[in-house]
Design an enzyme around this catalytic site. Structure first.
Site, PDB file in Angstrom:
ATOM      1  N   HIS A  33       0.861  -1.195   0.000  1.00  0.00           N
ATOM      2  CA  HIS A  33       0.000   0.000   0.000  1.00  0.00           C
ATOM      3  C   HIS A  33       0.892   1.238   0.000  1.00  0.00           C
ATOM      4  O   HIS A  33       1.258   1.768   1.030  1.00  0.00           O
ATOM      5  CB  HIS A  33      -0.912  -0.039   1.238  1.00  0.00           C
ATOM      6  CG  HIS A  33      -1.931   1.063   1.273  1.00  0.00           C
ATOM      7  ND1 HIS A  33      -3.071   1.003   2.070  1.00  0.00           N
ATOM      8  CD2 HIS A  33      -1.994   2.253   0.631  1.00  0.00           C
ATOM      9  CE1 HIS A  33      -3.770   2.108   1.917  1.00  0.00           C
ATOM     10  NE2 HIS A  33      -3.133   2.896   1.056  1.00  0.00           N
ATOM     11  N   HIS A  35       1.215   4.784  -2.527  1.00  0.00           N
ATOM     12  CA  HIS A  35       0.788   5.584  -3.689  1.00  0.00           C
ATOM     13  C   HIS A  35       2.044   6.255  -4.210  1.00  0.00           C
ATOM     14  O   HIS A  35       2.677   7.027  -3.480  1.00  0.00           O
ATOM     15  CB  HIS A  35      -0.240   6.633  -3.275  1.00  0.00           C
ATOM     16  CG  HIS A  35      -1.460   6.045  -2.634  1.00  0.00           C
ATOM     17  ND1 HIS A  35      -2.618   5.804  -3.336  1.00  0.00           N
ATOM     18  CD2 HIS A  35      -1.680   5.612  -1.369  1.00  0.00           C
ATOM     19  CE1 HIS A  35      -3.514   5.265  -2.503  1.00  0.00           C
ATOM     20  NE2 HIS A  35      -2.972   5.138  -1.317  1.00  0.00           N
ATOM     21  N   HIS A 213      -9.557   0.727  -1.196  1.00  0.00           N
ATOM     22  CA  HIS A 213      -9.491   1.418   0.093  1.00  0.00           C
ATOM     23  C   HIS A 213     -10.896   1.359   0.700  1.00  0.00           C
ATOM     24  O   HIS A 213     -11.889   1.696   0.029  1.00  0.00           O
ATOM     25  CB  HIS A 213      -9.125   2.890  -0.092  1.00  0.00           C
ATOM     26  CG  HIS A 213      -7.684   3.165  -0.359  1.00  0.00           C
ATOM     27  ND1 HIS A 213      -6.965   2.568  -1.352  1.00  0.00           N
ATOM     28  CD2 HIS A 213      -6.808   4.000   0.277  1.00  0.00           C
ATOM     29  CE1 HIS A 213      -5.720   3.033  -1.333  1.00  0.00           C
ATOM     30  NE2 HIS A 213      -5.601   3.899  -0.348  1.00  0.00           N
ATOM     31  N   GLU A 216     -11.026   3.347   6.112  1.00  0.00           N
ATOM     32  CA  GLU A 216      -9.951   4.224   6.602  1.00  0.00           C
ATOM     33  C   GLU A 216     -10.633   5.265   7.494  1.00  0.00           C
ATOM     34  O   GLU A 216     -10.439   5.274   8.706  1.00  0.00           O
ATOM     35  CB  GLU A 216      -9.229   4.886   5.422  1.00  0.00           C
ATOM     36  CG  GLU A 216      -8.150   5.877   5.847  1.00  0.00           C
ATOM     37  CD  GLU A 216      -7.487   6.603   4.653  1.00  0.00           C
ATOM     38  OE1 GLU A 216      -8.020   6.544   3.524  1.00  0.00           O
ATOM     39  OE2 GLU A 216      -6.439   7.257   4.881  1.00  0.00           O
ATOM     40  N   ASP A 295       1.690   7.087   1.950  1.00  0.00           N
ATOM     41  CA  ASP A 295       2.216   8.287   1.271  1.00  0.00           C
ATOM     42  C   ASP A 295       3.406   8.789   2.074  1.00  0.00           C
ATOM     43  O   ASP A 295       3.325   9.802   2.782  1.00  0.00           O
ATOM     44  CB  ASP A 295       1.122   9.361   1.206  1.00  0.00           C
ATOM     45  CG  ASP A 295      -0.097   8.864   0.449  1.00  0.00           C
ATOM     46  OD1 ASP A 295      -0.039   8.801  -0.787  1.00  0.00           O
ATOM     47  OD2 ASP A 295      -1.092   8.496   1.102  1.00  0.00           O
TER      48      ASP A 295
HETATM   49  N1  HPA Z   1      -6.692   7.204   1.243  1.00  0.00           N
HETATM   50  C1  HPA Z   1      -7.369   7.513   0.143  1.00  0.00           C
HETATM   51  N2  HPA Z   1      -6.792   7.973  -0.940  1.00  0.00           N
HETATM   52  C2  HPA Z   1      -5.481   8.158  -0.947  1.00  0.00           C
HETATM   53  C3  HPA Z   1      -4.731   7.853   0.164  1.00  0.00           C
HETATM   54  C4  HPA Z   1      -5.372   7.345   1.321  1.00  0.00           C
HETATM   55  O1  HPA Z   1      -4.787   7.050   2.385  1.00  0.00           O
HETATM   56  N3  HPA Z   1      -3.451   8.149  -0.159  1.00  0.00           N
HETATM   57  C5  HPA Z   1      -3.444   8.580  -1.429  1.00  0.00           C
HETATM   58  N4  HPA Z   1      -4.665   8.584  -1.913  1.00  0.00           N
HETATM   59 ZN    ZN Z   2      -3.812   4.679   0.488  1.00  0.00          ZN
END
Ligand code: HPA
Ligand code: ZN
Length: 356
Positions: A33, A35, A213, A216, A295
């Site tokens: 995971h 990006h 996703h 979260e 990220d």
């Molecule tokens: N969540 C949703 N979208 C995203 C994330 C995340 O943690 N990081 C980059 N795009």
């Molecule tokens: Zn993510």
């Protein structure tokens, strides 16, 4: 795909607490995971802005970095999409991905499955091939130079429409040999997985692996939808599952991996205090949880920093470390022979750290 049953956990050699930080760094692991746009460091934003003749609304790297104080997912996404605006040429995407892969290879990441957000770039007039060719070339070169296995996951932006997701898929299909899976990211609340049921059905027909996703910031219902409607094979984040006992049972029984991102959760105020993070609870409940960076340029740490901080904050032990690394291999989409080799390397590292 259901994640295969792991080999029975080996009888772990005893490892003293003082050696745990070094073990976390040394053990082989997969990152599932990440990006790639979220690995764009402020220094590289300034370099690429200069290379591409783009004016930035920040006076210095320091000024940009100090803007990274997030209150929630959206406050991060606003800066993340703005930062990605400096990526224009194929070489920019190549440099970005190669720099991430070279860096995590030194952290003993042996496998990386990397999200990219094509819509962030095509909306600015950057061609799909520019994005995909740059990233795919970096994956090939990183494998050759650093021995790291790297694959791409095309991620749809959930704040955009179903129609735009279908258009993105159409644009990407001529390049399909370069990505192995599709995912769903961006603003979660108000954009449930059901919005993309038909897009993901088409992606399944085409033979792509599916991840999404969910959970979260969003509720357990979004995780159910990701499983039942999108047929996700992994859930990205998924930490809200703890609020639903039936869902926890399902995730455990079907061995659906969760790609958990501790520093992301802390910085986006999902768990403002890392000591409250539920990773240990997820592992102790028998779920296939993994640790990832999400990220790293924005959240203050790459893979090993995530491991170090979450272990220090929650008091996990060498057994948890082994489980996390083993889970990351089991949960990856890599060929079985690679997984077997990484499991073997994991055992060897644990033997090396044993105190007897
Ligand atoms: N969540 C949703 N979208 C995203 C994330 C995340 O943690 N990081 C980059 N795009
Ligand atoms: Zn993510």
């Amino acid at each position: 795909m259901t994640t295969p049953e792991p080999a029975l956990p080996p009888k772990l050699p005893p490892i003293v607490d003082e050696r745990l930080p070094a073990l976390l760094a040394a053990m082989p692991k997969a990152e599932l995971h990440i990006h790639i746009e979220g690995s764009l460091e402020p220094e590289m934003i300034f370099q690429l802005a200069q290379r591409n003749g783009i004016a930035l609304p920040y006076a210095s790297v320091q000024a940009l970095r100090s803007a990274y104080a997030f209150t929630d997912l959206q406050s991060f996404l606003d800066l993340y999409y703005q930062g990605a605006g400096v990526l224009q040429k194929e070489q920019d995407f190549y440099d970005l991905a190669l720099s991430y892969l070279a860096r995590v290879a030194t952290e003993n990441v042996v496998c990386a499955e990397i999200f990219f957000d094509p819509q962030t770039h095509t909306a600015r007039g950057v061609a799909m091939e520019t994005v995909v060719h740059g990233l795919a070339r970096a994956c090939r070169d990183a494998q050759a130079r650093h021995g790291i296995s790297a694959r791409l996951i095309l991620s749809f932006l959930r704040h955009l429409s179903e129609r735009e997701a279908f258009e993105t898929l159409e644009q990407a299909l001529p390049l399909r040999e370069h990505f192995i899976a599709v995912g769903l990211d961006s603003s979660e609340l108000g954009h449930p997985p059901e919005k993309f049921e038909r897009v993901f059905a088409r992606c399944r027909e085409l033979g792509f692996h599916i991840v999404a996703h969910a959970g979260e910031e969003g509720p357990p219902a979004y995780i159910w939808q990701a499983l039942d409607l999108l047929h996700a094979e992994r859930i990205d984040h998924g930490v809200q599952a703890v609020h639903d006992a039936a869902l926890m049972q399902r995730l455990k029984a079907e061995r659906i991996p969760l790609t958990v991102c501790p520093l992301s959760n802390q910085k986006l105020q999902v768990f403002p205090d890392l000591r409250q993070h539920n990773l240990k609870a997820l592992l102790d409940a028998g779920l296939v949880a993994t640790v990832n960076s999400d990220d790293p340029a924005y959240f203050g740490g790459y893979m090993n920093e995530n491991l170090h901080q979450v272990f220090a904050a929650t008091g996990m032990n060498a057994g948890h470390a082994w489980q996390l690394a083993a889970n990351s291999f089991d949960a990856s989409f890599a060929p079985a022979a690679d997984k077997a080799r990484w499991h073997q390397q994991l055992s060897e590292v644990f033997e090396r750290f044993a105190t007897r």
